[in-house]
Write an enzyme that holds these catalytic residues in place. Structure first.
Site, PDB file in Angstrom:
ATOM      1  N   TYR A   1     -28.729 116.632  -3.706  1.00  0.00           N
ATOM      2  CA  TYR A   1     -29.793 115.916  -4.423  1.00  0.00           C
ATOM      3  C   TYR A   1     -31.125 116.073  -3.689  1.00  0.00           C
ATOM      4  O   TYR A   1     -32.140 116.433  -4.287  1.00  0.00           O
ATOM      5  CB  TYR A   1     -29.420 114.440  -4.539  1.00  0.00           C
TER       6      TYR A   1
ATOM      7  N   LYS B   1     -34.599 118.050  -5.011  1.00  0.00           N
ATOM      8  CA  LYS B   1     -35.879 117.370  -5.261  1.00  0.00           C
ATOM      9  C   LYS B   1     -36.969 117.931  -4.339  1.00  0.00           C
ATOM     10  O   LYS B   1     -38.149 117.946  -4.708  1.00  0.00           O
ATOM     11  CB  LYS B   1     -35.720 115.856  -5.069  1.00  0.00           C
TER      12      LYS B   1
HETATM   13  P1  NDP Z   1     -30.238 107.545 -15.021  1.00  0.00           P
HETATM   14  O1  NDP Z   1     -28.977 108.132 -14.479  1.00  0.00           O
HETATM   15  O2  NDP Z   1     -30.284 106.137 -15.444  1.00  0.00           O
HETATM   16  O3  NDP Z   1     -30.780 108.450 -16.232  1.00  0.00           O
HETATM   17  C1  NDP Z   1     -30.840 109.838 -16.091  1.00  0.00           C
HETATM   18  C2  NDP Z   1     -31.263 110.436 -17.399  1.00  0.00           C
HETATM   19  O4  NDP Z   1     -31.251 111.871 -17.245  1.00  0.00           O
HETATM   20  C3  NDP Z   1     -30.306 110.114 -18.540  1.00  0.00           C
HETATM   21  O5  NDP Z   1     -31.019 109.986 -19.736  1.00  0.00           O
HETATM   22  C4  NDP Z   1     -29.417 111.352 -18.581  1.00  0.00           C
HETATM   23  O6  NDP Z   1     -28.817 111.593 -19.829  1.00  0.00           O
HETATM   24  C5  NDP Z   1     -30.491 112.397 -18.308  1.00  0.00           C
HETATM   25  N1  NDP Z   1     -29.941 113.712 -18.011  1.00  0.00           N
HETATM   26  C6  NDP Z   1     -29.123 114.103 -17.007  1.00  0.00           C
HETATM   27  N2  NDP Z   1     -28.820 115.399 -17.146  1.00  0.00           N
HETATM   28  C7  NDP Z   1     -29.463 115.845 -18.253  1.00  0.00           C
HETATM   29  C8  NDP Z   1     -29.541 117.077 -18.931  1.00  0.00           C
HETATM   30  N3  NDP Z   1     -28.876 118.159 -18.526  1.00  0.00           N
HETATM   31  N4  NDP Z   1     -30.330 117.160 -20.041  1.00  0.00           N
HETATM   32  C9  NDP Z   1     -31.006 116.091 -20.477  1.00  0.00           C
HETATM   33  N5  NDP Z   1     -30.937 114.882 -19.914  1.00  0.00           N
HETATM   34  C10 NDP Z   1     -30.167 114.770 -18.810  1.00  0.00           C
HETATM   35  O7  NDP Z   1     -31.337 107.832 -13.875  1.00  0.00           O
HETATM   36  P2  NDP Z   1     -32.764 107.170 -13.578  1.00  0.00           P
HETATM   37  O8  NDP Z   1     -33.391 106.681 -14.819  1.00  0.00           O
HETATM   38  O9  NDP Z   1     -32.582 106.282 -12.435  1.00  0.00           O
HETATM   39  O10 NDP Z   1     -33.543 108.459 -13.027  1.00  0.00           O
HETATM   40  C11 NDP Z   1     -34.610 109.102 -13.707  1.00  0.00           C
HETATM   41  C12 NDP Z   1     -35.233 110.092 -12.726  1.00  0.00           C
HETATM   42  O11 NDP Z   1     -35.755 109.376 -11.590  1.00  0.00           O
HETATM   43  C13 NDP Z   1     -34.246 111.120 -12.168  1.00  0.00           C
HETATM   44  O12 NDP Z   1     -34.864 112.376 -12.083  1.00  0.00           O
HETATM   45  C14 NDP Z   1     -33.950 110.586 -10.777  1.00  0.00           C
HETATM   46  O13 NDP Z   1     -33.550 111.616  -9.878  1.00  0.00           O
HETATM   47  C15 NDP Z   1     -35.264 109.952 -10.390  1.00  0.00           C
HETATM   48  N6  NDP Z   1     -35.134 108.920  -9.353  1.00  0.00           N
HETATM   49  C16 NDP Z   1     -34.435 107.764  -9.583  1.00  0.00           C
HETATM   50  C17 NDP Z   1     -34.345 106.801  -8.596  1.00  0.00           C
HETATM   51  C18 NDP Z   1     -33.642 105.505  -8.805  1.00  0.00           C
HETATM   52  O14 NDP Z   1     -33.570 104.692  -7.852  1.00  0.00           O
HETATM   53  N7  NDP Z   1     -33.101 105.192  -9.979  1.00  0.00           N
HETATM   54  C19 NDP Z   1     -34.941 107.006  -7.271  1.00  0.00           C
HETATM   55  C20 NDP Z   1     -35.670 108.251  -7.127  1.00  0.00           C
HETATM   56  C21 NDP Z   1     -35.753 109.155  -8.146  1.00  0.00           C
HETATM   57  P3  NDP Z   1     -27.342 110.989 -20.200  1.00  0.00           P
HETATM   58  O15 NDP Z   1     -27.554 109.556 -20.619  1.00  0.00           O
HETATM   59  O16 NDP Z   1     -26.895 111.886 -21.307  1.00  0.00           O
HETATM   60  O17 NDP Z   1     -26.486 111.102 -18.974  1.00  0.00           O
END
Ligand code: NDP
Length: 245
Positions: A168, A172
């Site tokens: 991961y 990033k």
């Molecule tokens: P979630 O796991 O809640 O949501 C992730 C989203 O990405 C979901 O909608 C998921 O879809 C989608 N996704 C994953 N793979 C794909 C794909 N191949 N095509 C399209 N959509 C995809 O994560 P967060 O909302 O927490 O994270 C959002 C972003 O923020 C990410 O990039 C994460 O790395 C980053 N982030 C989050 C942190 C946190 O503390 N939450 C901290 C730092 C960064 P599906 O529902 O179908 O699985």
């Protein structure tokens, strides 16, 4: 005075930070294309957004699918002729939180993580760039993480020093490199490209023990998506504060 509404595409917007970003950006009178790899889940999210007055539309977009990336570009070209805001929000954390060792991280884990968090972001952005160039002021936001910071990972005693999720973190960090390189190429245009660290946020990925509420977790993305013309580009931010690369 009527103003042309901006068009934004948010990937992975069916839940989590992406959905909340859609809500907050939509409240700023931006038309939101809610990217979701499962169209039905995207449509459910759009129902909620429409119910609170956000102009939203679900689009099927599995970011790792070249066919989906091409189709979304065609749809945006046909319907809007340009894209003002691209938020590369979709991401995966496949490394476990506990018991994860860099020395035993599998090649499969690395490939799968980079596929979504890096290669797909680069490919989607490249595919959509001709449409973003047609915007009066394009904004590209890449959802990075504090875990991308090589400086903090290398600094003994930093608050992420012992939070090592190699696949991961490396994906990033590579994404941050894309931000810097693309911003450099686009520096003479009005397009701004920045990396966002949302904070440690209570989502499926962040877990229930995370520090930030989802409403705050979307704020950095929204701010970078709506930067003024004299705002920064090629940066890495959390809540307006620059982070060490
Ligand atoms: P979630 O796991 O809640 O949501 C992730 C989203 O990405 C979901 O909608 C998921 O879809 C989608 N996704 C994953 N793979 C794909 C794909 N191949 N095509 C399209 N959509 C995809 O994560 P967060 O909302 O927490 O994270 C959002 C972003 O923020 C990410 O990039 C994460 O790395 C980053 N982030 C989050 C942190 C946190 O503390 N939450 C901290 C730092 C960064 P599906 O529902 O179908 O699985």
């Amino acid at each position: 005075m009527s103003e042309t509404k901006k068009i934004a595409l948010i990937t992975g917007a069916n839940k989590g930070i992406g959905l909340e970003t859609a809500r907050q950006l939509g409240k700023l009178r931006v038309t939101i294309l809610v990217g979701s790899r499962d169209l039905a889940r995207g449509e459910e999210a759009v129902e909620v957004l429409l119910g609170i007055g956000v102009d939203a539309r679900a689009v099927k977009l599995d970011v790792v699918s070249e066919a989906d990336r091409t189709a979304i570009a065609k749809l945006i070209e046909k319907e809007f002729g340009r894209l003002d805001i691209l938020i590369n929000n979709a991401g995966v954390m496949l490394d476990g939180r506990a018991g994860n060792e860099t020395s035993t991280t599998s090649s499969k884990m690395l490939h799968e993580t980079f596929e979504t968090n890096f290669f797909a972001v680069v490919a989607l952005t490249q595919t959509l760039l001709p449409l973003i160039r047609k915007s009066e002021a394009g904004r590209i936001v890449n959802l990075s993480s504090i875990l991308a910071s090589l400086t903090l990972h290398a600094t003994k005693g930093s608050f992420i020093y012992d939070a090592k999720t190699f696949a991961y973190d490396a994906s990033k960090a590579a994404l941050n490199s894309f931000t810097i390189h693309l911003a450099h190429e686009l520096q003479s245009t009005k397009i701004k490209v920045n990396s966002a660290h949302p904070g440690w946020v209570k989502t499926d990925m962040g877990g229930a023990g995370a520090q930030m509420e989802i409403v705050d977790g979307a704020k950095t993305s929204v701010a970078l998506a709506t930067l003024p013309d004299d705002g920064p580009t090629g940066g890495y931010f959390h809540m307006g504060e620059p982070l060490p690369w």
